[in-house]
Design an enzyme around this catalytic site. Structure first.
Site, PDB file in Angstrom:
ATOM      1  N   LYS A   1       1.364 -19.814  -1.423  1.00  0.00           N
ATOM      2  CA  LYS A   1       0.779 -20.566  -2.540  1.00  0.00           C
ATOM      3  C   LYS A   1       1.931 -21.343  -3.178  1.00  0.00           C
ATOM      4  CE  LYS A   1      -2.705 -21.606  -5.274  1.00  0.00           C
ATOM      5  NZ  LYS A   1      -3.871 -22.385  -4.827  1.00  0.00           N
TER       6      LYS A   1
ATOM      7  N   ASP B   1      -3.485  -8.682   2.715  1.00  0.00           N
ATOM      8  CA  ASP B   1      -4.511  -7.670   2.442  1.00  0.00           C
ATOM      9  C   ASP B   1      -5.878  -8.340   2.355  1.00  0.00           C
ATOM     10  OD1 ASP B   1      -5.575  -5.108   1.708  1.00  0.00           O
ATOM     11  OD2 ASP B   1      -5.664  -5.818  -0.357  1.00  0.00           O
TER      12      ASP B   1
ATOM     13  N   ASP C   1      -5.647 -20.467  -0.334  1.00  0.00           N
ATOM     14  CA  ASP C   1      -7.054 -20.817  -0.579  1.00  0.00           C
ATOM     15  C   ASP C   1      -7.618 -21.622   0.586  1.00  0.00           C
ATOM     16  OD1 ASP C   1      -5.280 -22.814  -1.370  1.00  0.00           O
ATOM     17  OD2 ASP C   1      -6.437 -23.439  -3.130  1.00  0.00           O
TER      18      ASP C   1
ATOM     19  N   ASP D   1      -9.154  -8.554   5.476  1.00  0.00           N
ATOM     20  CA  ASP D   1     -10.541  -8.093   5.319  1.00  0.00           C
ATOM     21  C   ASP D   1     -11.516  -9.218   5.660  1.00  0.00           C
ATOM     22  OD1 ASP D   1      -9.639  -5.595   4.360  1.00  0.00           O
ATOM     23  OD2 ASP D   1     -11.344  -5.453   2.983  1.00  0.00           O
TER      24      ASP D   1
ATOM     25  N   TYR E   1       2.821  -5.780  -4.667  1.00  0.00           N
ATOM     26  CA  TYR E   1       2.528  -4.344  -4.555  1.00  0.00           C
ATOM     27  C   TYR E   1       3.679  -3.484  -5.091  1.00  0.00           C
ATOM     28  CZ  TYR E   1      -1.736  -4.416  -1.672  1.00  0.00           C
ATOM     29  OH  TYR E   1      -3.017  -4.548  -1.208  1.00  0.00           O
TER      30      TYR E   1
HETATM   31  C1  IPM Z   1      -5.114  -1.758   3.405  1.00  0.00           C
HETATM   32  C2  IPM Z   1      -5.623  -1.093   2.172  1.00  0.00           C
HETATM   33  C3  IPM Z   1      -4.447  -0.628   1.334  1.00  0.00           C
HETATM   34  C4  IPM Z   1      -3.659  -1.852   0.947  1.00  0.00           C
HETATM   35  C5  IPM Z   1      -4.791   0.223   0.100  1.00  0.00           C
HETATM   36  C6  IPM Z   1      -5.644   1.400   0.455  1.00  0.00           C
HETATM   37  C7  IPM Z   1      -3.568   0.643  -0.639  1.00  0.00           C
HETATM   38  O1  IPM Z   1      -6.478  -1.946   1.473  1.00  0.00           O
HETATM   39  O2  IPM Z   1      -4.418  -1.087   4.195  1.00  0.00           O
HETATM   40  O3  IPM Z   1      -5.389  -2.940   3.625  1.00  0.00           O
HETATM   41  O4  IPM Z   1      -3.980  -2.534  -0.041  1.00  0.00           O
HETATM   42  O5  IPM Z   1      -2.682  -2.142   1.638  1.00  0.00           O
HETATM   43 MN    MN Z   2      -6.921  -3.825   2.512  1.00  0.00          MN
END
Ligand code: IPM
Ligand code: MN
Length: 358
Positions: A192, A248, A224, A252, A140
């Site tokens: 990884k 990240d 993975d 999710d 990032y």
């Molecule tokens: C999160 C989001 C952010 C990230 C974005 C919006 C920059 O996806 O907080 O997980 O990638 O960290």
């Molecule tokens: Mn995210």
């Protein structure tokens, strides 16, 4: 007195932040606590107003607060702005500016929500682990980065770089081991290392730091494999520590185990004021409709009470109010089941508020 700076942000950010704000006010009254709450702009709304996603003044206010609370940022409206001025850049600059290097994302299946998971109920029932995501380093922020033209004129080249240093890995590993000590004493480090040098260093440093925590078990997984294990048997995890990018993606994925990404809160802690935000994004498709799930935002308030203000009992009361509200069958659209009561974002907020005093 606790000084909180709110950034409602974009999309559903203001709607869910409004519910969080009502809750904070109610907590102040019920538990005789004084919260001084201020608001500022972050993300697209700040671009519209100031031409930048985070102004230096807003960052300074955040740095001077006791805790910072954020709704969500971004949306299609700002897709065409200069990439260095995107709404997300504001969030990244805020995290960096606060030195908030450790992002804690608890993945917990509350009440009966195992039933609505897309996975089998028995796979996720009672699930409770935490992802510790490194937040201010990795791909990032790594240099070199950018888009340049190819010398032979056949197009362009896009570059990002995954960089991790020993001190960066050390401090995040310590956070994970410390947290594991207060939980199930098991850390899974995700990398990884079979391909990436930055991951090989990651693994080496985590193993080194582990020597200070012999009472905690450590295992390693490739990212993975970890993505697969999250679906196969997520209950094997207690504390998962990983890089910015892997964290990240995996968070999710993990969010869906709990039924909905609308359920997941987060805390980003580090040197200065900590930052609290729901894991979900600005969800522009449902913004302004009062149908978003405010529980991630509300549970982020609980994390703030716990981590920034050491108000463990109050934090626990908020969690209990959420569990009770779910048990009573109140559900926003994302966690709706046949036979339950479908409620709006603000109704869900009211229900939790009501149960807090009960
Ligand atoms: C999160 C989001 C952010 C990230 C974005 C919006 C920059 O996806 O907080 O997980 O990638 O960290
Ligand atoms: Mn995210």
């Amino acid at each position: 007195m606790y000084k909180i700076l709110l950034f409602p942000g974009d999309g559903i950010g203001p709607e869910v932040t409004e519910q969080a704000l009502r809750l904070i006010r109610k907590i102040g009254e019920s538990f005789h606590l004084v919260f001084e709450i201020e608001e500022d702009l972050l993300g697209g709304c700040s671009i519209d107003r100031h031409g930048a996603p985070l102004t230096p003044e807003a960052l300074k206010r955040a740095q001077n607060a006791d805790a910072v609370y954020l709704g969500a940022v971004g949306g299609p409206k700002w897709d065409d702005v200069d990439p260095s001025l995107r709404p997300e850049k504001g969030l990244l600059a805020l995290r960096k500016g606060l030195g908030a290097f450790a992002n804690l994302r608890p993945v917990k299946v509350l009440g009966d929500l195992a039933r609505i998971s897309t996975l089998k109920e028995e796979v996720v029932r009672g699930l409770d682990f935490v992802i510790v995501r490194e937040l201010t380093g990795g791909i990032y922020f790594g240099e070199p980065r950018g888009i340049s033209t190819l010398a032979d004129g056949r197009g362009e080249k896009g570059i990002n770089t995954e960089v991790y240093t020993t001190p960066e890995i050390e401090r995040i590993a310590r956070k994970a081991f410390e947290l594991a000590r207060r939980r199930g004493r098991k850390v899974t480090s995700v990398d990884k290392a079979n391909v990436l040098e930055s991951s090989r260093l990651w693994r080496k440093v985590v193993v080194e730091v582990h020597k200070d925590y012999p009472d905690v078990t450590l295992d390693h997984r490739y990212v993975d494999d970890c993505a697969m294990q999250l679906i196969r048997n997520p209950r094997q995890f207690d504390v998962m520590v990983t890089t910015n990018m892997f964290g990240d993606i995996l968070s999710d994925e993990a969010a869906m185990l709990t039924g909905s990404i609308g359920m997941l809160p987060s805390a980003s802690v580090g040197a200065g004021a900590a930052l609290y935000e729901p894991v979900h994004g600005s969800a522009p498709d449902i913004a302004g409709k009062n149908i978003a799930n405010p529980l991630a935002a509300i549970l982020s308030v609980a994390m703030m009470l716990e981590y920034s203000f050491n108000l463990h009992e109050v934090a626990h009361a908020v969690e209990k109010a959420v569990v009770k509200t779910l048990a009573e069958g109140f559900r926003t659209a994302d966690i709706f089941e046949q036979g339950m009561n479908r409620v709006s974002c603000s109704d869900m907020g009211s229900r939790v508020l009501h149960n807090l005093s009960a």
